[in-house]
Design a protein around this motif. Structure first.
Motif, mmCIF file in Angstrom:
data_model
loop_
_atom_site.group_PDB
_atom_site.id
_atom_site.type_symbol
_atom_site.label_atom_id
_atom_site.label_comp_id
_atom_site.label_asym_id
_atom_site.label_seq_id
_atom_site.Cartn_x
_atom_site.Cartn_y
_atom_site.Cartn_z
ATOM 1 N N UNK A 92 0.842 -1.283 4.379
ATOM 2 C CA UNK A 92 1.887 -1.531 5.370
ATOM 3 C C UNK A 92 2.940 -0.427 5.446
ATOM 4 N N UNK A 93 2.800 0.622 4.629
ATOM 5 C CA UNK A 93 3.863 1.625 4.548
ATOM 6 C C UNK A 93 4.105 2.332 5.875
ATOM 7 N N UNK A 94 3.031 2.680 6.584
ATOM 8 C CA UNK A 94 3.199 3.417 7.837
ATOM 9 C C UNK A 94 4.008 2.587 8.833
ATOM 10 N N UNK A 95 3.682 1.302 8.951
ATOM 11 C CA UNK A 95 4.435 0.433 9.846
ATOM 12 C C UNK A 95 5.854 0.212 9.385
ATOM 13 N N UNK A 96 6.054 0.091 8.072
ATOM 14 C CA UNK A 96 7.399 -0.105 7.541
ATOM 15 C C UNK A 96 8.261 1.142 7.749
ATOM 16 N N UNK A 97 7.666 2.319 7.596
ATOM 17 C CA UNK A 97 8.410 3.543 7.864
ATOM 18 C C UNK A 97 8.834 3.609 9.325
ATOM 19 N N UNK A 98 7.938 3.204 10.213
ATOM 20 C CA UNK A 98 8.250 3.210 11.645
ATOM 21 C C UNK A 98 9.418 2.263 11.932
ATOM 22 N N UNK A 244 1.978 -0.898 14.714
ATOM 23 C CA UNK A 244 1.199 -1.185 13.504
ATOM 24 C C UNK A 244 -0.208 -1.650 13.861
ATOM 25 N N UNK A 245 -0.324 -2.497 14.893
ATOM 26 C CA UNK A 245 -1.657 -2.902 15.349
ATOM 27 C C UNK A 245 -2.485 -1.682 15.729
ATOM 28 N N UNK A 246 -1.834 -0.800 16.471
ATOM 29 C CA UNK A 246 -2.544 0.377 16.963
ATOM 30 C C UNK A 246 -2.933 1.307 15.817
ATOM 31 N N UNK A 247 -2.052 1.422 14.823
ATOM 32 C CA UNK A 247 -2.347 2.275 13.666
ATOM 33 C C UNK A 247 -3.564 1.769 12.907
ATOM 34 N N UNK A 248 -3.683 0.439 12.787
ATOM 35 C CA UNK A 248 -4.884 -0.129 12.172
ATOM 36 C C UNK A 248 -6.127 0.304 12.950
ATOM 37 N N UNK A 249 -6.037 0.228 14.280
ATOM 38 C CA UNK A 249 -7.178 0.639 15.108
ATOM 39 C C UNK A 249 -7.545 2.089 14.831
ATOM 40 N N UNK A 250 -6.531 2.938 14.716
ATOM 41 C CA UNK A 250 -6.771 4.367 14.489
ATOM 42 C C UNK A 250 -7.484 4.596 13.155
#
Length: 389
Positions: A92-98, A244-250
Motif C-alpha cells: 500500500x506504500x505507493x497509494x499512501x505516498x500519493x 491506487x486501483x489503477x496502480x494495481x492494474x499497472x
C-alpha cells in the motif's frame, strides 16, 4: 498529457534493473507465504538505490510523474513480483505516498511521508474491518471503528482486517468514525495499542507482512496527527482510491507480460506430437488471445490515467479500468498456466504465483461485482436525469 522522454528513460532504467538485478531473487528462501521478509526488501532497495531507480515515480524535487507516465514505470516494475518491493512502487506504500502528498501538511510530510519516499519505512492503511463484526468492507459506510476527541488527543477503538503489511510497518494511516464523520490519523508503528491478532493465510504472497487482522485498543493519537480535517475521511479515501486501483492494474499487467513471455518461450521450445506446442492451434490461439488482452489492458490503463491527469477524481473510470483489467489479467494468467501444463502449476517459474496474485486482485480494491453495481447505479441516475429533461 504527453508522456515525456524523461518518463520513458526512467521506465527503461526500471525494466533493466528488474530484469537484471531483481529476477534472480525470485527463488530466495526469504520469500515466504506471508510475503518477502523485511531483510530481503531492504537488500533489494539498497540495490535499487544504487541503480537510481528507488521510488522512481516521485522525482527529486518531490513532484510526481503524471499518471500516464507512472503507468510506464509501474508496469515495468511489475515484471517481477519482487520488482515493486525493490523499486518502492508497491501497495500500500505507493497509494499512501500519493495520499500524503495530496493531503498531509508540511510537518506531516516531513515526519511520515519522507521515510516512505526514501524507502526506509513501510506503511499500512487501516480501513477494512472483519465481516464477523459487521464492519466496513466494500461498503465503507459500515465502519465500526470509532474515534473520540479527548483534549488534545483522539482515542481510537475497533478492529481491522486484511491490513496489508501491518507487521513491520513504521507508518500507519488509520480510518475511524467520529460524530462528524470518518477521520484519518497518522500513527507511528509499532504501537502497543495496535495489536496483530493473526496474519491470514491468503492465496497471494507478494506483500511483506501479509494481510493481518488487527485490534485497536484505546489508541491515543495527538490531534495534530489527524490527516486533513475531521469528517473528511471518506473524501480523502477517494483521493487515494482511484490512483491506487489503477496502480494495481499497472503492476499486475507487468507481471502478466512476464508470464506471457515465459509461457511463449515454453510453447516454442516444448515439442508434442511432432511439432512445437505453439504450432498447435489450441495453444497458439491462447497466446494470441493473451497478446490481445495485454494490449487492451495497456489502452484501458492509459485512458483512465489520462482522465486522472485531467484533474478528475476518475471514480467511475478507475472502476471500469479495474474491472476490465483485472478480469483480462485473470484470463492471461490462467492461459499461461494452461499452456505450460504441469510445469505451469509448479514453482519452477513465477507463472504459478502470478496466477495466485491476479486471482486475489479481482477482489482487492473492490470486487468486480461491487464496481459493476456502482456503475449500474450511475447509469440509472444518469438515465433518470436525461429523461427528466
Amino acid at each position: 498529457m504527453t508522456v515525456t522522454g524523461r518518463a520513458v528513460e526512467i521506465a527503461n532504467a526500471v525494466e533493466h534493473f528488474v530484469r537484471d538485478a531483481v529476477i534472480p531473487y525470485e527463488k530466495d528462501p526469504r520469500c515466504t507465504v506471508h510475503g518477502p521478509s523485511d531483510g530481503l526488501v531492504a537488500e533489494l532497495r539498497a540495490l535499487a538505490r544504487e541503480a537510481r531507480v528507488l521510488t522512481p515515480h516521485i522525482l527529486a524535487d518531490g513532484s510526481h510523474l503524471s499518471q500516464r507516465e507512472t503507468a510506464l514505470v509501474l508496469i515495468r516494475s511489475g515484471l517481477s513480483p519482487l520488482g515493486p518491493l525493490a523499486c518502492n512502487t508497491m501497495a500500500p506504500d505507493e497509494g499512501n505516498m500519493y495520499l500524503l502528498g495530496h493531503v498531509a501538511n508540511a510537518e506531516q510530510k516531513q515526519r511520515f511521508l519522507a521515510p516512505l519516499v526514501s524507502g526506509s519505512a513501510r506503511s499500512a492503511f487501516f480501513m477494512t474491518e472483519p465481516a464477523e463484526d459487521g464492519g466496513a468492507g466494500s461498503d465503507p459506510s459500515m465502519m465500526q471503528t470509532i474515534c473520540l476527541h479527548d483534549g488534545n488527543h483522539w482515542v481510537i477503538n475497533g478492529r481491522k482486517a486484511f491490513i496489508t503489511g501491518a507487521g513491520g510497518a513504521k507508518v500507519g494511516i488509520v480510518m475511524a468514525k467520529a460524530d462528524v464523520g470518518a477521520c484519518m490519523f497518522l500513527v507511528d508503528l509499532p504501537d502497543p495499542a495496535i495489536r496483530i491478532e493473526r496474519v491470514l493465510d491468503t492465496i497471494d504472497s507478494s506483500m511483506p507482512g501479509g494481510h493481518a487482522i488487527v485490534a485497536i485498543d484505546n489508541l491515543r493519537v495527538p490531534a495534530d496527527q489527524m490527516l486533513g480535517a475531521a469528517g473528511e475521511g471518506f473524501k480523502y479515501a477517494q483521493v487515494r482510491l482511484s490512483p491506487a486501483r489503477l496502480s494495481h492494474c499497472m503492476r499486475w499487467l507487468g507481471a502478466c507480460i512476464r508470464a506471457q513471455e515465459i509461457a511463449s518461450s515454453y510453447a516454442c521450445r516444448r515439442m508434442a506430437f511432432g511439432k512445437p506446442l505453439i504450432d498447435h492451434e489450441g495453444v497458439g490461439f491462447m497466446l494470441a488471445e493473451n497478446r490481445i488482452d495485454i494490449k487492451q489492458c495497456e489502452l484501458m490503463i492509459d485512458w483512465a490515467a489520462g482522465v486522472l491527469d485531467s484533474g478528475s477524481l476518475g471514480t467511475s473510470e478507475s472502476s471500469m479500468a479495474k474491472v476490465a483489467v483485472s478480469e483480462a489479467l485473470m484470463r492471461i494468467a490462467d492461459k499461461c498456466v494452461q499452456v505450460m501444463g504441469g510445469t505451469g502449476v509448479t514453482k519452477d517459474t513465477i507463472v504459478e504465483q502470478v496466477f495466485r496474485e491476479v486471482r486475489a486482485f479481482r477482489i482487492y480494491d473492490g470486487p468486480t461485482e461491487v464496481h459493476k453495481w456502482s456503475l449500474a447505479k450511475r447509469i440509472k441516475r444518469e438515465m433518470k436525469e436525461a429523461l427528466s429533461l
